[in-house]
Design a protein around this motif. Structure first.
Motif, PDB file in Angstrom:
ATOM      1  N   ILE A   1       0.858  -1.171   0.000  1.00 57.41           N
ATOM      2  CA  ILE A   1       0.000   0.000   0.000  1.00 57.41           C
ATOM      3  C   ILE A   1       0.906   1.235   0.000  1.00 57.41           C
ATOM      4  O   ILE A   1       1.901   1.291   0.700  1.00 57.41           O
ATOM      5  CB  ILE A   1      -0.962  -0.021   1.206  1.00 57.41           C
ATOM      6  N   LEU A   2       0.562   2.193  -0.861  1.00 58.53           N
ATOM      7  CA  LEU A   2       1.288   3.451  -0.956  1.00 58.53           C
ATOM      8  C   LEU A   2       0.274   4.565  -0.772  1.00 58.53           C
ATOM      9  O   LEU A   2      -0.768   4.573  -1.419  1.00 58.53           O
ATOM     10  CB  LEU A   2       1.975   3.575  -2.319  1.00 58.53           C
ATOM     11  N   ILE A   3       0.564   5.489   0.127  1.00 57.74           N
ATOM     12  CA  ILE A   3      -0.366   6.572   0.449  1.00 57.74           C
ATOM     13  C   ILE A   3       0.328   7.899   0.218  1.00 57.74           C
ATOM     14  O   ILE A   3       1.482   8.088   0.608  1.00 57.74           O
ATOM     15  CB  ILE A   3      -0.843   6.473   1.909  1.00 57.74           C
ATOM     16  N   SER A   4      -0.371   8.830  -0.422  1.00 58.62           N
ATOM     17  CA  SER A   4       0.191  10.133  -0.720  1.00 58.62           C
ATOM     18  C   SER A   4      -0.873  11.199  -0.524  1.00 58.62           C
ATOM     19  O   SER A   4      -2.039  10.991  -0.852  1.00 58.62           O
ATOM     20  CB  SER A   4       0.682  10.150  -2.168  1.00 58.62           C
ATOM     21  N   CYS A   5      -0.486  12.355   0.010  1.00 58.23           N
ATOM     22  CA  CYS A   5      -1.416  13.479   0.082  1.00 58.23           C
ATOM     23  C   CYS A   5      -0.876  14.577  -0.829  1.00 58.23           C
ATOM     24  O   CYS A   5       0.309  14.671  -1.082  1.00 58.23           O
ATOM     25  CB  CYS A   5      -1.598  13.969   1.506  1.00 58.23           C
ATOM     26  N   SER A   6      -1.788  15.375  -1.349  1.00 58.92           N
ATOM     27  CA  SER A   6      -1.380  16.389  -2.316  1.00 58.92           C
ATOM     28  C   SER A   6      -1.870  17.761  -1.898  1.00 58.92           C
ATOM     29  O   SER A   6      -2.697  17.906  -1.004  1.00 58.92           O
ATOM     30  CB  SER A   6      -1.922  16.032  -3.701  1.00 58.92           C
ATOM     31  N   ALA A   7      -1.372  18.767  -2.586  1.00 61.40           N
ATOM     32  CA  ALA A   7      -1.712  20.148  -2.268  1.00 61.40           C
ATOM     33  C   ALA A   7      -3.146  20.497  -2.649  1.00 61.40           C
ATOM     34  O   ALA A   7      -3.655  21.525  -2.250  1.00 61.40           O
ATOM     35  CB  ALA A   7      -0.741  21.086  -2.964  1.00 61.40           C
ATOM     36  N   ASP A   8      -3.812  19.637  -3.418  1.00 58.16           N
ATOM     37  CA  ASP A   8      -5.180  19.959  -3.829  1.00 58.16           C
ATOM     38  C   ASP A   8      -6.239  19.294  -2.954  1.00 58.16           C
ATOM     39  O   ASP A   8      -7.345  19.031  -3.399  1.00 58.16           O
ATOM     40  CB  ASP A   8      -5.401  19.606  -5.292  1.00 58.16           C
ATOM     41  N   LYS A   9      -5.907  18.999  -1.710  1.00 63.54           N
ATOM     42  CA  LYS A   9      -6.857  18.480  -0.714  1.00 63.54           C
ATOM     43  C   LYS A   9      -7.239  17.023  -0.952  1.00 63.54           C
ATOM     44  O   LYS A   9      -8.250  16.559  -0.459  1.00 63.54           O
ATOM     45  CB  LYS A   9      -8.124  19.338  -0.657  1.00 63.54           C
ATOM     46  N   THR A  10      -6.478  16.292  -1.724  1.00 65.07           N
ATOM     47  CA  THR A  10      -6.799  14.918  -2.082  1.00 65.07           C
ATOM     48  C   THR A  10      -5.792  13.952  -1.472  1.00 65.07           C
ATOM     49  O   THR A  10      -4.612  14.258  -1.374  1.00 65.07           O
ATOM     50  CB  THR A  10      -6.785  14.749  -3.618  1.00 65.07           C
ATOM     51  N   ILE A  11      -6.282  12.783  -1.091  1.00 64.34           N
ATOM     52  CA  ILE A  11      -5.421  11.699  -0.614  1.00 64.34           C
ATOM     53  C   ILE A  11      -5.527  10.567  -1.623  1.00 64.34           C
ATOM     54  O   ILE A  11      -6.631  10.170  -2.010  1.00 64.34           O
ATOM     55  CB  ILE A  11      -5.861  11.200   0.776  1.00 64.34           C
ATOM     56  N   PHE A  12      -4.394  10.062  -2.073  1.00 69.16           N
ATOM     57  CA  PHE A  12      -4.361   8.936  -3.004  1.00 69.16           C
ATOM     58  C   PHE A  12      -3.825   7.715  -2.275  1.00 69.16           C
ATOM     59  O   PHE A  12      -2.842   7.805  -1.541  1.00 69.16           O
ATOM     60  CB  PHE A  12      -3.453   9.236  -4.198  1.00 69.16           C
ATOM     61  N   ILE A  13      -4.473   6.588  -2.497  1.00 65.70           N
ATOM     62  CA  ILE A  13      -4.019   5.325  -1.927  1.00 65.70           C
ATOM     63  C   ILE A  13      -3.908   4.319  -3.064  1.00 65.70           C
ATOM     64  O   ILE A  13      -4.886   4.061  -3.768  1.00 65.70           O
ATOM     65  CB  ILE A  13      -5.002   4.788  -0.873  1.00 65.70           C
ATOM     66  N   TRP A  14      -2.729   3.761  -3.260  1.00 68.69           N
ATOM     67  CA  TRP A  14      -2.522   2.735  -4.264  1.00 68.69           C
ATOM     68  C   TRP A  14      -2.379   1.399  -3.544  1.00 68.69           C
ATOM     69  O   TRP A  14      -1.500   1.225  -2.706  1.00 68.69           O
ATOM     70  CB  TRP A  14      -1.269   3.013  -5.084  1.00 68.69           C
ATOM     71  N   GLN A  15      -3.263   0.474  -3.864  1.00 66.37           N
ATOM     72  CA  GLN A  15      -3.211  -0.872  -3.290  1.00 66.37           C
ATOM     73  C   GLN A  15      -2.846  -1.830  -4.419  1.00 66.37           C
ATOM     74  O   GLN A  15      -3.632  -2.043  -5.332  1.00 66.37           O
ATOM     75  CB  GLN A  15      -4.558  -1.245  -2.678  1.00 66.37           C
ATOM     76  N   ILE A  16      -1.656  -2.389  -4.327  1.00 65.54           N
ATOM     77  CA  ILE A  16      -1.153  -3.247  -5.393  1.00 65.54           C
ATOM     78  C   ILE A  16      -0.857  -4.610  -4.792  1.00 65.54           C
ATOM     79  O   ILE A  16      -0.178  -4.724  -3.787  1.00 65.54           O
ATOM     80  CB  ILE A  16       0.126  -2.658  -6.016  1.00 65.54           C
ATOM     81  N   GLY A  17      -1.390  -5.645  -5.423  1.00 65.00           N
ATOM     82  CA  GLY A  17      -1.136  -6.985  -4.928  1.00 65.00           C
ATOM     83  C   GLY A  17      -1.693  -8.039  -5.856  1.00 65.00           C
ATOM     84  O   GLY A  17      -2.698  -7.838  -6.522  1.00 65.00           O
ATOM     85  N   GLU A  18      -1.020  -9.162  -5.929  1.00 60.05           N
ATOM     86  CA  GLU A  18      -1.440 -10.314  -6.716  1.00 60.05           C
ATOM     87  C   GLU A  18      -1.733  -9.956  -8.169  1.00 60.05           C
ATOM     88  O   GLU A  18      -2.686 -10.426  -8.772  1.00 60.05           O
ATOM     89  CB  GLU A  18      -2.661 -10.979  -6.077  1.00 60.05           C
ATOM     90  N   GLY A  19      -0.920  -9.071  -8.753  1.00 61.37           N
ATOM     91  CA  GLY A  19      -1.074  -8.712 -10.157  1.00 61.37           C
ATOM     92  C   GLY A  19      -2.241  -7.785 -10.441  1.00 61.37           C
ATOM     93  O   GLY A  19      -2.510  -7.451 -11.576  1.00 61.37           O
ATOM     94  N   GLN A  20      -2.960  -7.367  -9.418  1.00 60.42           N
ATOM     95  CA  GLN A  20      -4.078  -6.451  -9.596  1.00 60.42           C
ATOM     96  C   GLN A  20      -3.893  -5.287  -8.643  1.00 60.42           C
ATOM     97  O   GLN A  20      -3.173  -5.373  -7.663  1.00 60.42           O
ATOM     98  CB  GLN A  20      -5.403  -7.150  -9.307  1.00 60.42           C
ATOM     99  N   GLY A  21      -4.558  -4.215  -8.943  1.00 61.32           N
ATOM    100  CA  GLY A  21      -4.461  -3.076  -8.044  1.00 61.32           C
ATOM    101  C   GLY A  21      -5.553  -2.078  -8.306  1.00 61.32           C
ATOM    102  O   GLY A  21      -6.236  -2.123  -9.312  1.00 61.32           O
TER     103      GLY A  21
END
Length: 126
Positions: A1-21
């Motif tokens: 899991i990769l989590i990032s916050c940005s200057a435009d008030k948004t939080i992004f979460i990337w969930q990558i596993g088992e060839g899918q995400g």
């Protein structure tokens, strides 16, 4: 899991596993998100914004996937060219520059005039 916050008030979460995400996009802060913390054991994300809000996100919540975005040089509603479609703009002597937006529900590429409603959906497919 990769989590990032940005200057435009948004939080992004990337969930990558088992060839899918999937990528989850969270919206709720009214100002920039400046800190995030994640509890792996509880699957909770804590976000802290410049709006003086602390939010708790339950990442066990199943979220509906958004549609895949379609590629187009023209608005799929009014057929007007987007600003990068220079050839059609020149051929039609069209001086109106249209920006592309994507419908989060169906994925179609439309201009701002053809998309008067704006909603924040929480999940993007990658």
């Amino acid at each position: 899991i990769l989590i990032s916050c940005s200057a435009d008030k948004t939080i992004f979460i990337w969930q990558i596993g088992e060839g899918q995400g999937n990528a989850v996009q969270l919206h709720c802060h009214r100002e920039r998100v400046n800190h995030i913390a994640y509890s792996n054991s509880e699957k909770l994300l804590f976000s802290f914004g410049m709006d003086k809000k602390m939010l708790v996100w339950n990442l066990r919540t199943v979220r509906k996937q958004a549609a895949l975005w379609e590629e187009s040089n023209n608005c799929q509603e009014c057929k007007q060219p987007f600003f990068w479609n220079v050839r059609q703009l020149w051929e039609e002597r069209n001086a109106i520059f249209k920006r592309q937006h994507h419908c989060r529900r169906c994925g179609r590429a439309v201009c701002g005039e053809c998309s008067p409603q704006f909603l924040n959906f929480t999940v993007l497919r990658i």
